[in-house]
Design an enzyme around this catalytic site. Sequence first.
Site, mmCIF file in Angstrom:
data_model
loop_
_atom_site.group_PDB
_atom_site.id
_atom_site.type_symbol
_atom_site.label_atom_id
_atom_site.label_comp_id
_atom_site.label_asym_id
_atom_site.label_seq_id
_atom_site.Cartn_x
_atom_site.Cartn_y
_atom_site.Cartn_z
ATOM 1 C CG HIS A 171 -6.181 -0.992 8.429
ATOM 2 N ND1 HIS A 171 -5.104 -1.103 7.679
ATOM 3 C CD2 HIS A 171 -6.384 0.234 9.023
ATOM 4 C CE1 HIS A 171 -4.131 -0.117 7.857
ATOM 5 N NE2 HIS A 171 -4.668 0.831 8.553
ATOM 6 N NE ARG A 172 -1.364 -1.558 9.130
ATOM 7 C CZ ARG A 172 -1.290 -2.020 7.940
ATOM 8 N NH1 ARG A 172 -1.418 -3.361 7.641
ATOM 9 N NH2 ARG A 172 -0.718 -1.442 7.055
ATOM 10 C CG ASN B 111 -10.630 6.488 7.978
ATOM 11 O OD1 ASN B 111 -10.584 7.388 8.688
ATOM 12 N ND2 ASN B 111 -10.758 5.059 8.836
ATOM 13 C CB SER C 57 7.478 10.096 9.055
ATOM 14 O OG SER C 57 6.605 8.900 8.445
ATOM 15 C CD GLN C 58 0.949 9.288 7.482
ATOM 16 O OE1 GLN C 58 0.035 10.101 7.648
ATOM 17 N NE2 GLN C 58 0.800 8.008 7.518
ATOM 18 N NE ARG D 150 -3.357 1.453 13.976
ATOM 19 C CZ ARG D 150 -2.832 1.455 12.608
ATOM 20 N NH1 ARG D 150 -1.469 1.538 12.501
ATOM 21 N NH2 ARG D 150 -3.727 1.600 11.673
ATOM 22 C CG ASP E 292 1.651 0.482 9.570
ATOM 23 O OD1 ASP E 292 1.296 1.171 10.505
ATOM 24 O OD2 ASP E 292 1.804 0.968 8.517
ATOM 25 N NE ARG F 17 -4.642 9.349 11.597
ATOM 26 C CZ ARG F 17 -3.806 8.503 10.574
ATOM 27 N NH1 ARG F 17 -4.745 7.800 10.092
ATOM 28 N NH2 ARG F 17 -2.598 8.349 10.629
ATOM 29 C CE LYS G 142 -1.761 1.171 3.939
ATOM 30 N NZ LYS G 142 -1.557 2.357 4.692
ATOM 31 N N GLY H 50 -5.336 8.765 6.069
ATOM 32 C CA GLY H 50 -4.243 9.843 6.556
ATOM 33 C C GLY H 50 -3.304 10.094 5.730
ATOM 34 C CE LYS I 232 -7.290 4.003 6.785
ATOM 35 N NZ LYS I 232 -5.809 4.149 6.301
ATOM 36 C CG ASP J 244 -5.337 3.700 3.222
ATOM 37 O OD1 ASP J 244 -6.415 3.822 3.511
ATOM 38 O OD2 ASP J 244 -4.306 3.866 4.100
ATOM 39 C CE LYS K 136 0.841 5.319 13.098
ATOM 40 N NZ LYS K 136 1.526 5.713 11.669
ATOM 41 C CD GLU K 137 -5.776 4.011 10.277
ATOM 42 O OE1 GLU K 137 -5.544 3.941 9.200
ATOM 43 O OE2 GLU K 137 -4.822 3.938 11.037
#
Length: 431
Positions: free
Chosen positions: A383-384, A89, A165-166, A340, A309, A120, A21, A91, A410, A48, A336-337
């Site tokens: 999802h994770r 959804n 880091s995004q 976590r 992840d 977020r 992904k 990010g 996702k 995504d 995260k979503e």
Amino acid sequence: MDVIVTPTPNLQGEIGALSSKNYTTRYLLVAALAEGTSTIYYPAHSEDSDAMRRCIRDLGAILQEDDEKIVVTGFGRQPKDVKELDVGNAGAVLRFLMAIASLCPDVTFINRYPDSLGKRPHGDLIDSLTAMGVEIEHNEGKLPIRIKGGKPRGGHIQVSGNISSQFLSALLFLTPLLEEDSEIEVLHDLKSKVVIGQTLEVLEQAGIVIHASEDYMHFKVPGNQSYQAREYTVQGDYPGSAAILAAAAVTNSNVIVHRLMENSKQGERAIVDVLKMMNVPLTHENNIVHVKGNTQLKAVEFDGDHATDAVLAMVAAAVFAEGTSRFYNVENLRYKECDRITDYLAELRKAGAEVEERQAEIIVHGRPEGLPGGVEINAHYDHRVIMALTIVGLRCEQPIRIKDAHHVAKSYPNYFDHLQALGAQVEWVEA
């Protein structure tokens, strides 16, 4: 849709890893930013990556796809003037495109997931873009976000790296297109540095020159560059495969996963090393991982920052290990979503796991005998979390029911198909 996971003593068979992904979304973006036609082989299909497809098409890219590849004719440095973008959804897609949308006169990113992406924070990127001359309206750093751009300025740019880091990746995609040279300074700590390595790898393949310091805290970016139209091949995905490998590790299994490169820059490749540390019989040769689960797992200590992840899958395996495991430097899992750490551990406790949390740590007191299960679990639309809780369900005495498990799409729409193909007893049921 919910999923019921019934205890499954062993898994057996071979599957091909789904496509990455992270690489798919990045290749789609650099192809859109090129003038000319690029080809991406084996692109991922997930919510995504589909969000990136949808948005670059809205911005003016032309996409043609068959079973093997997607051909993208880019819009270069001139995206179409659109009023709204819907990232779903996703990010990372939102953050990358917030930077690119600053080349447009007026774009609003809508909020379709108020209970997930809508919560977020994106303030660090908003601050950086604002300092570059972009006017942004937002809801305390959250969606909906309206960007009034047109002509962002380069120069000296600062961005915080301690949430994600995004934000830095977004600036690295944008700044080569600006008239001025840019110097990007990362403030505070930088989370998930390994993912920046993936961004830089893709940018280099697209013909972009960026001079990065060894610690990824300073970057010099020449301006007036052009993305080149190229051919790309997407490698297998370690974050999704981590869940499959962990599921094989906690059961008496004989499982082979193809298309996982030994020399991949994906940090989640560490799942292979962690499972070896946990005493799982495993080989990794010729891009093939072969796991023979033995259910005799040892506890581990692991710095999760470079494999964000895959951490939840590692934790799921550690639930059944002998001794106490510790996963540290993982605070960014909270952003995260869902959270976590807190949210995931709350659900693990429902199933009978013995787990503790710190601000940046997950501590697991293993129960090699397995867990009682027999409960309904809320995966928090993540999802994770869904994938990791499924691993745990395979070793419970009684079935567990995972709510809203369809959100696994996702990143890994055919996750449960792959598990069923290996013999796992998982069943879709109406919510």
